[in-house]
Motif scaffolding. Structure first.
Motif, PDB file in Angstrom:
ATOM      1  N   LEU A 141       0.872  -1.053  -0.152  1.00 48.53           N
ATOM      2  CA  LEU A 141       0.167  -0.038  -0.150  1.00 48.53           C
ATOM      3  C   LEU A 141       1.053   1.370  -0.012  1.00 48.53           C
ATOM      4  O   LEU A 141       0.557   2.250  -0.835  1.00 48.53           O
ATOM      5  CB  LEU A 141      -0.866  -0.030   1.232  1.00 48.53           C
ATOM      6  CG  LEU A 141      -1.623   1.513   1.362  1.00 48.53           C
ATOM      7  CD1 LEU A 141      -2.880   1.362   0.113  1.00 48.53           C
ATOM      8  CD2 LEU A 141      -2.647   1.097   2.525  1.00 48.53           C
ATOM      9  N   GLY A 142       2.076   1.359   0.882  1.00 49.48           N
ATOM     10  CA  GLY A 142       2.826   2.363   0.852  1.00 49.48           C
ATOM     11  C   GLY A 142       3.595   2.764  -0.632  1.00 49.48           C
ATOM     12  O   GLY A 142       3.503   3.858  -0.880  1.00 49.48           O
ATOM     13  N   PHE A 143       3.939   1.710  -1.239  1.00 50.50           N
ATOM     14  CA  PHE A 143       4.331   1.668  -2.705  1.00 50.50           C
ATOM     15  C   PHE A 143       3.277   2.300  -3.489  1.00 50.50           C
ATOM     16  O   PHE A 143       3.628   3.001  -4.335  1.00 50.50           O
ATOM     17  CB  PHE A 143       5.060   0.519  -3.144  1.00 50.50           C
ATOM     18  CG  PHE A 143       6.268   0.100  -2.735  1.00 50.50           C
ATOM     19  CD1 PHE A 143       7.325   0.382  -3.510  1.00 50.50           C
ATOM     20  CD2 PHE A 143       6.663  -0.447  -1.527  1.00 50.50           C
ATOM     21  CE1 PHE A 143       8.693   0.457  -3.101  1.00 50.50           C
ATOM     22  CE2 PHE A 143       8.000  -0.649  -0.900  1.00 50.50           C
ATOM     23  CZ  PHE A 143       8.798  -0.547  -1.928  1.00 50.50           C
ATOM     24  N   ALA A 144       2.160   1.731  -3.403  1.00 49.94           N
ATOM     25  CA  ALA A 144       0.976   2.332  -4.440  1.00 49.94           C
ATOM     26  C   ALA A 144       0.715   3.653  -4.105  1.00 49.94           C
ATOM     27  O   ALA A 144       0.383   4.378  -5.294  1.00 49.94           O
ATOM     28  CB  ALA A 144      -0.187   1.376  -4.142  1.00 49.94           C
ATOM     29  N   LEU A 145       0.747   4.038  -2.709  1.00 44.05           N
ATOM     30  CA  LEU A 145       0.663   5.576  -2.231  1.00 44.05           C
ATOM     31  C   LEU A 145       1.693   6.355  -2.632  1.00 44.05           C
ATOM     32  O   LEU A 145       1.639   7.572  -2.355  1.00 44.05           O
ATOM     33  CB  LEU A 145      -0.308   5.541  -1.020  1.00 44.05           C
ATOM     34  CG  LEU A 145      -1.426   4.825  -0.794  1.00 44.05           C
ATOM     35  CD1 LEU A 145      -1.781   5.105   0.656  1.00 44.05           C
ATOM     36  CD2 LEU A 145      -2.532   5.401  -1.558  1.00 44.05           C
ATOM     37  N   ASN A 146       2.931   5.785  -2.704  1.00 40.28           N
ATOM     38  CA  ASN A 146       3.964   6.345  -2.989  1.00 40.28           C
ATOM     39  C   ASN A 146       4.149   6.932  -1.608  1.00 40.28           C
ATOM     40  O   ASN A 146       4.743   8.474  -1.420  1.00 40.28           O
ATOM     41  CB  ASN A 146       4.270   7.503  -3.911  1.00 40.28           C
ATOM     42  CG  ASN A 146       5.487   8.115  -4.093  1.00 40.28           C
ATOM     43  OD1 ASN A 146       6.597   7.279  -3.903  1.00 40.28           O
ATOM     44  ND2 ASN A 146       5.427   9.232  -4.746  1.00 40.28           N
ATOM     45  N   SER A 147       3.850   6.523  -0.591  1.00 46.18           N
ATOM     46  CA  SER A 147       4.256   6.877   0.872  1.00 46.18           C
ATOM     47  C   SER A 147       5.066   6.344   1.772  1.00 46.18           C
ATOM     48  O   SER A 147       5.128   5.089   2.039  1.00 46.18           O
ATOM     49  CB  SER A 147       2.658   6.690   1.637  1.00 46.18           C
ATOM     50  OG  SER A 147       2.830   7.212   3.033  1.00 46.18           O
ATOM     51  N   ASP A 148       6.127   7.049   1.942  1.00 46.82           N
ATOM     52  CA  ASP A 148       7.203   6.453   2.749  1.00 46.82           C
ATOM     53  C   ASP A 148       6.719   5.962   4.260  1.00 46.82           C
ATOM     54  O   ASP A 148       7.067   4.806   4.644  1.00 46.82           O
ATOM     55  CB  ASP A 148       8.457   7.576   2.924  1.00 46.82           C
ATOM     56  CG  ASP A 148       9.110   7.745   1.623  1.00 46.82           C
ATOM     57  OD1 ASP A 148       9.017   6.871   0.780  1.00 46.82           O
ATOM     58  OD2 ASP A 148       9.981   8.640   1.421  1.00 46.82           O
ATOM     59  N   PRO A 149       6.103   6.864   5.238  1.00 50.66           N
ATOM     60  CA  PRO A 149       5.562   6.339   6.360  1.00 50.66           C
ATOM     61  C   PRO A 149       4.729   4.967   6.309  1.00 50.66           C
ATOM     62  O   PRO A 149       4.945   4.170   7.368  1.00 50.66           O
ATOM     63  CB  PRO A 149       4.686   7.471   6.773  1.00 50.66           C
ATOM     64  CG  PRO A 149       5.166   8.933   5.986  1.00 50.66           C
ATOM     65  CD  PRO A 149       5.632   8.277   4.777  1.00 50.66           C
ATOM     66  N   VAL A 150       4.056   4.855   5.345  1.00 54.06           N
ATOM     67  CA  VAL A 150       3.179   3.608   5.256  1.00 54.06           C
ATOM     68  C   VAL A 150       4.126   2.549   4.880  1.00 54.06           C
ATOM     69  O   VAL A 150       3.965   1.569   5.563  1.00 54.06           O
ATOM     70  CB  VAL A 150       1.932   3.942   4.016  1.00 54.06           C
ATOM     71  CG1 VAL A 150       1.253   2.584   3.963  1.00 54.06           C
ATOM     72  CG2 VAL A 150       0.893   4.944   4.714  1.00 54.06           C
ATOM     73  N   ALA A 151       4.993   2.705   3.944  1.00 51.19           N
ATOM     74  CA  ALA A 151       5.780   1.521   3.666  1.00 51.19           C
ATOM     75  C   ALA A 151       6.633   1.249   4.840  1.00 51.19           C
ATOM     76  O   ALA A 151       6.894  -0.032   4.894  1.00 51.19           O
ATOM     77  CB  ALA A 151       6.687   1.938   2.466  1.00 51.19           C
ATOM     78  N   ARG A 152       7.171   2.063   5.586  1.00 47.78           N
ATOM     79  CA  ARG A 152       8.155   1.883   6.503  1.00 47.78           C
ATOM     80  C   ARG A 152       7.388   1.257   7.867  1.00 47.78           C
ATOM     81  O   ARG A 152       7.764   0.402   8.672  1.00 47.78           O
ATOM     82  CB  ARG A 152       8.818   3.229   7.034  1.00 47.78           C
ATOM     83  CG  ARG A 152       9.922   3.668   6.088  1.00 47.78           C
ATOM     84  CD  ARG A 152      10.659   4.671   6.443  1.00 47.78           C
ATOM     85  NE  ARG A 152      11.690   5.068   5.642  1.00 47.78           N
ATOM     86  CZ  ARG A 152      11.768   6.162   4.849  1.00 47.78           C
ATOM     87  NH1 ARG A 152      11.008   7.059   5.218  1.00 47.78           N
ATOM     88  NH2 ARG A 152      12.936   6.248   4.112  1.00 47.78           N
ATOM     89  N   LEU A 153       6.111   1.622   7.780  1.00 51.76           N
ATOM     90  CA  LEU A 153       5.196   1.001   8.948  1.00 51.76           C
ATOM     91  C   LEU A 153       5.008  -0.586   8.585  1.00 51.76           C
ATOM     92  O   LEU A 153       5.120  -1.543   9.682  1.00 51.76           O
ATOM     93  CB  LEU A 153       3.660   1.508   8.857  1.00 51.76           C
ATOM     94  CG  LEU A 153       2.791   0.871   9.969  1.00 51.76           C
ATOM     95  CD1 LEU A 153       3.195   0.820  11.336  1.00 51.76           C
ATOM     96  CD2 LEU A 153       1.371   1.735   9.751  1.00 51.76           C
ATOM     97  N   GLY A 154       4.765  -0.799   7.373  1.00 51.18           N
ATOM     98  CA  GLY A 154       4.594  -2.148   7.025  1.00 51.18           C
ATOM     99  C   GLY A 154       5.935  -3.094   7.154  1.00 51.18           C
ATOM    100  O   GLY A 154       5.855  -4.313   7.463  1.00 51.18           O
ATOM    101  N   ALA A 155       7.038  -2.472   6.731  1.00 50.14           N
ATOM    102  CA  ALA A 155       8.276  -3.009   7.247  1.00 50.14           C
ATOM    103  C   ALA A 155       8.509  -3.191   8.526  1.00 50.14           C
ATOM    104  O   ALA A 155       9.083  -4.383   9.064  1.00 50.14           O
ATOM    105  CB  ALA A 155       9.633  -2.156   6.532  1.00 50.14           C
TER     106      ALA A 155
END
Length: 211
Positions: A15-29
């Protein structure tokens, strides 16, 4: 934590990649790393409760050793994958197929399949108790050699693919291919034995401790 972290981490990263959102991607990580750590803790606690083997040492050695190796490669793969996302966020540089193919595809998925099948075929597969005994003897052949080949090959692929080293990739294939292939042949033969076939090579106790 294992179930939540591993199940939720990947889609949140996506989702973070789809939204181009660093915080969301890092939360998933972060969720993925938490789930991986929880799995390692769970595996360690489970290991501490195991008893000594009294029969079929080779079969136990490959099944348990394979599953432990699979968890170890999962930890390596998740550290690489999640670490890149934590570092680069949703940037395309945060994801690399080459970086995770060795530890996750070959080490985790490949080893989990063959080790689980090694355990399950004589446990719940076709055949009576006598056939299951022959299956355990057959699947216990050369356990250390097969484990060493698969793990060595996985390590070489894990280094060779991301660093574009043809020599390391060749070494990885040379080790992984026979390790997985021989195990696949043993599993197919064990299923055949359970279905009524005979296999003279499964007689005797020496085969169980080979390797």
């Amino acid at each position: 934590m294992t179930a939540v972290g591993l199940a939720a981490g990947a889609p949140v990263v996506a989702l973070g990649f789809a939204l181009n959102s660093d915080p969301v991607a890092r939360l998933g990580a972060a969720l993925t790393i938490a789930g991986s750590v929880a799995l390692a803790v769970y595996a360690w606690r489970t290991w501490q409760t195991k008893a000594r083997w009294t029969t079929d040492p080779g079969w136990h050695r490959f099944a348990i050793g394979g599953l432990v190796s699979a968890i170890a490669w999962l930890e390596v793969g998740m550290c690489v994958a999640a670490g890149r996302v934590l570092m680069f966020g949703s940037d395309p540089a945060g994801w690399s197929v080459e970086a995770v193919t060795g530890p996750l595809v070959v080490g985790w998925i490949g080893m989990t399949i063959v080790a689980s099948a090694t355990h399950l075929v004589p446990a719940v597969g076709p055949g009576d108790q006598a056939a299951h005994r022959r299956q355990r003897q057959l699947l216990g052949r050369f356990p250390v050699l097969r484990l060493a080949a698969i793990d060595t090959g996985t390590a070489a692929l894990s280094l060779g693919l991301p660093f574009r080293s043809d020599a390391a990739v060749v070494v990885g294939v040379v080790f992984v291919a026979p390790g997985l292939s021989v195990t696949a042949v043993l599993l197919a033969t064990a299923i055949w034995v359970g279905s009524g076939g005979t296999w003279a090579g499964t007689s005797g106790s020496g085969a169980a401790a080979a390797g």
